[in-house]
Design an enzyme around this catalytic site. Sequence first.
Site, PDB file in Angstrom:
ATOM      1  N   SER A 159     -18.143 -17.096 -39.355  1.00 23.84           N
ATOM      2  CA  SER A 159     -17.325 -16.004 -38.821  1.00 23.84           C
ATOM      3  C   SER A 159     -16.823 -15.169 -39.989  1.00 23.84           C
ATOM      4  CB  SER A 159     -16.118 -16.610 -38.087  1.00 23.84           C
ATOM      5  OG  SER A 159     -15.173 -15.613 -37.753  1.00 23.84           O
TER       6      SER A 159
ATOM      7  N   TYR B 183      -9.244 -22.853 -36.713  1.00 25.63           N
ATOM      8  CA  TYR B 183     -10.516 -22.109 -36.665  1.00 25.63           C
ATOM      9  C   TYR B 183     -10.904 -21.634 -38.064  1.00 25.63           C
ATOM     10  CZ  TYR B 183     -13.850 -18.592 -34.858  1.00 25.63           C
ATOM     11  OH  TYR B 183     -14.971 -17.837 -34.576  1.00 25.63           O
TER      12      TYR B 183
HETATM   13  P1  NAD Z   1     -18.632 -18.672 -26.062  1.00 25.18           P
HETATM   14  O1  NAD Z   1     -17.361 -19.273 -25.581  1.00 25.18           O
HETATM   15  O2  NAD Z   1     -19.276 -17.571 -25.294  1.00 25.18           O
HETATM   16  O3  NAD Z   1     -19.734 -19.821 -26.275  1.00 25.18           O
HETATM   17  C1  NAD Z   1     -19.420 -21.047 -26.871  1.00 25.18           C
HETATM   18  C2  NAD Z   1     -20.516 -22.039 -26.568  1.00 25.18           C
HETATM   19  O4  NAD Z   1     -20.153 -23.306 -27.155  1.00 25.18           O
HETATM   20  C3  NAD Z   1     -20.689 -22.292 -25.060  1.00 25.18           C
HETATM   21  O5  NAD Z   1     -22.056 -22.526 -24.770  1.00 25.18           O
HETATM   22  C4  NAD Z   1     -19.881 -23.574 -24.840  1.00 25.18           C
HETATM   23  O6  NAD Z   1     -20.280 -24.311 -23.698  1.00 25.18           O
HETATM   24  C5  NAD Z   1     -20.214 -24.311 -26.135  1.00 25.18           C
HETATM   25  N1  NAD Z   1     -19.276 -25.389 -26.418  1.00 25.18           N
HETATM   26  C6  NAD Z   1     -17.919 -25.313 -26.528  1.00 25.18           C
HETATM   27  N2  NAD Z   1     -17.426 -26.543 -26.758  1.00 25.18           N
HETATM   28  C7  NAD Z   1     -18.478 -27.392 -26.792  1.00 25.18           C
HETATM   29  C8  NAD Z   1     -18.597 -28.796 -26.992  1.00 25.18           C
HETATM   30  N3  NAD Z   1     -17.543 -29.600 -27.178  1.00 25.18           N
HETATM   31  N4  NAD Z   1     -19.831 -29.322 -26.962  1.00 25.18           N
HETATM   32  C9  NAD Z   1     -20.928 -28.556 -26.739  1.00 25.18           C
HETATM   33  N5  NAD Z   1     -20.867 -27.228 -26.555  1.00 25.18           N
HETATM   34  C10 NAD Z   1     -19.648 -26.663 -26.588  1.00 25.18           C
HETATM   35  O7  NAD Z   1     -18.302 -18.210 -27.557  1.00 25.18           O
HETATM   36  P2  NAD Z   1     -19.066 -17.275 -28.592  1.00 25.18           P
HETATM   37  O8  NAD Z   1     -18.179 -16.139 -28.890  1.00 25.18           O
HETATM   38  O9  NAD Z   1     -20.466 -17.039 -28.187  1.00 25.18           O
HETATM   39  O10 NAD Z   1     -19.019 -18.199 -29.893  1.00 25.18           O
HETATM   40  C11 NAD Z   1     -20.153 -18.851 -30.421  1.00 25.18           C
HETATM   41  C12 NAD Z   1     -19.902 -19.133 -31.898  1.00 25.18           C
HETATM   42  O11 NAD Z   1     -19.738 -17.900 -32.592  1.00 25.18           O
HETATM   43  C13 NAD Z   1     -18.629 -19.941 -32.159  1.00 25.18           C
HETATM   44  O12 NAD Z   1     -18.862 -20.863 -33.187  1.00 25.18           O
HETATM   45  C14 NAD Z   1     -17.640 -18.882 -32.613  1.00 25.18           C
HETATM   46  O13 NAD Z   1     -16.660 -19.408 -33.444  1.00 25.18           O
HETATM   47  C15 NAD Z   1     -18.561 -17.943 -33.351  1.00 25.18           C
HETATM   48  N6  NAD Z   1     -18.018 -16.602 -33.521  1.00 25.18           N
HETATM   49  C16 NAD Z   1     -17.700 -15.838 -32.438  1.00 25.18           C
HETATM   50  C17 NAD Z   1     -17.204 -14.560 -32.638  1.00 25.18           C
HETATM   51  C18 NAD Z   1     -16.851 -13.651 -31.505  1.00 25.18           C
HETATM   52  O14 NAD Z   1     -16.281 -12.584 -31.769  1.00 25.18           O
HETATM   53  N7  NAD Z   1     -17.177 -13.971 -30.275  1.00 25.18           N
HETATM   54  C19 NAD Z   1     -17.018 -14.081 -33.943  1.00 25.18           C
HETATM   55  C20 NAD Z   1     -17.351 -14.896 -35.009  1.00 25.18           C
HETATM   56  C21 NAD Z   1     -17.852 -16.148 -34.788  1.00 25.18           C
END
Ligand code: NAD
Length: 262
Positions: free
Chosen positions: A144, A157
Amino acid sequence: MSFLKGKTALVTGSTSGIGLGIATELAKQGANILMTGFGDVDAPRQQIAAANTALGGRVEYHGADMSKPAEIEAMFKFAAEKFGGIDILVNNAGIQFVSNIEDFPPERWDAIIAINLSSAFHTTRLALPYMKQKNWGRIINIASAHGLVASTGKVAYIAAKHGLVGLTKTVALETATTGITVNAICPGWVLTPLVQKQINERAARENIPVAQANKELLQEKEPSLCFSTPEELGGLAVFFCTPAADNVRGVAWAHDGGWTAQ
Ligand code: NAD
């Protein structure tokens, strides 16, 4: 194009958001996909299958909870049975919780460190033997902008994401003379359920419309005033799998509209 035909990608947390976008883009290149994550599985599975079945790719799902090392080990046994191992590992599953440190529930700290950081330690140690057998592999850690810089209210986080960048660099060095590369992608804001929740909470807290909260969120951090998309991040993950990226090792590649350039 199907340059990943015959390769298998494990994308953790691919039932939603960024993981689903990355799994879909890898599938478009012919890769088999092992999905994980919670919630609805059928619709995301169909989306990924629509991208790779014409290329002969396969999609399987395993319900491992990334906070449980025994379930991660079971997932790798499943991967060995179904696909003979893993060639591309995308550590993407993650959760968020926002609070100042004094009020941060210790169990939320433990869950975030387990899912956002320790799971990548377990998947990496279990995937590397398969990659070493073929002297080819790609490990892509979804960190991130918060793996590079901090903000208030996200202590677990940000600690986990900085840790994930450190893990990326270490394993990149340990594999530097092999055909296995290890890199991190550092997205800024991406409009997924994880961020929508934060926008909704902001709108409620400040008593403003959601559209305004959305605008303020971008103005606060991203000079581009644009969200990155799961498709764009999938395209970057595909690039890391190409021969052009054979010697890209240990980078933390920002895709953040200029957030961390400031
Ligand atoms: P999201 O909530 O849409 O997806 C998260 C995914 O992780 C889902 O498939 C969920 O079921 C899975 N998950 C959560 N807990 C779990 C567990 N205990 N076991 C197995 N699967 C699990 O979120 P997103 O925004 O797509 O985030 C995905 C990644 O990207 C994360 O690591 C997040 O930190 C990172 N990220 C997101 C953003 C953003 O702006 N959305 C920015 C930077 C980084």
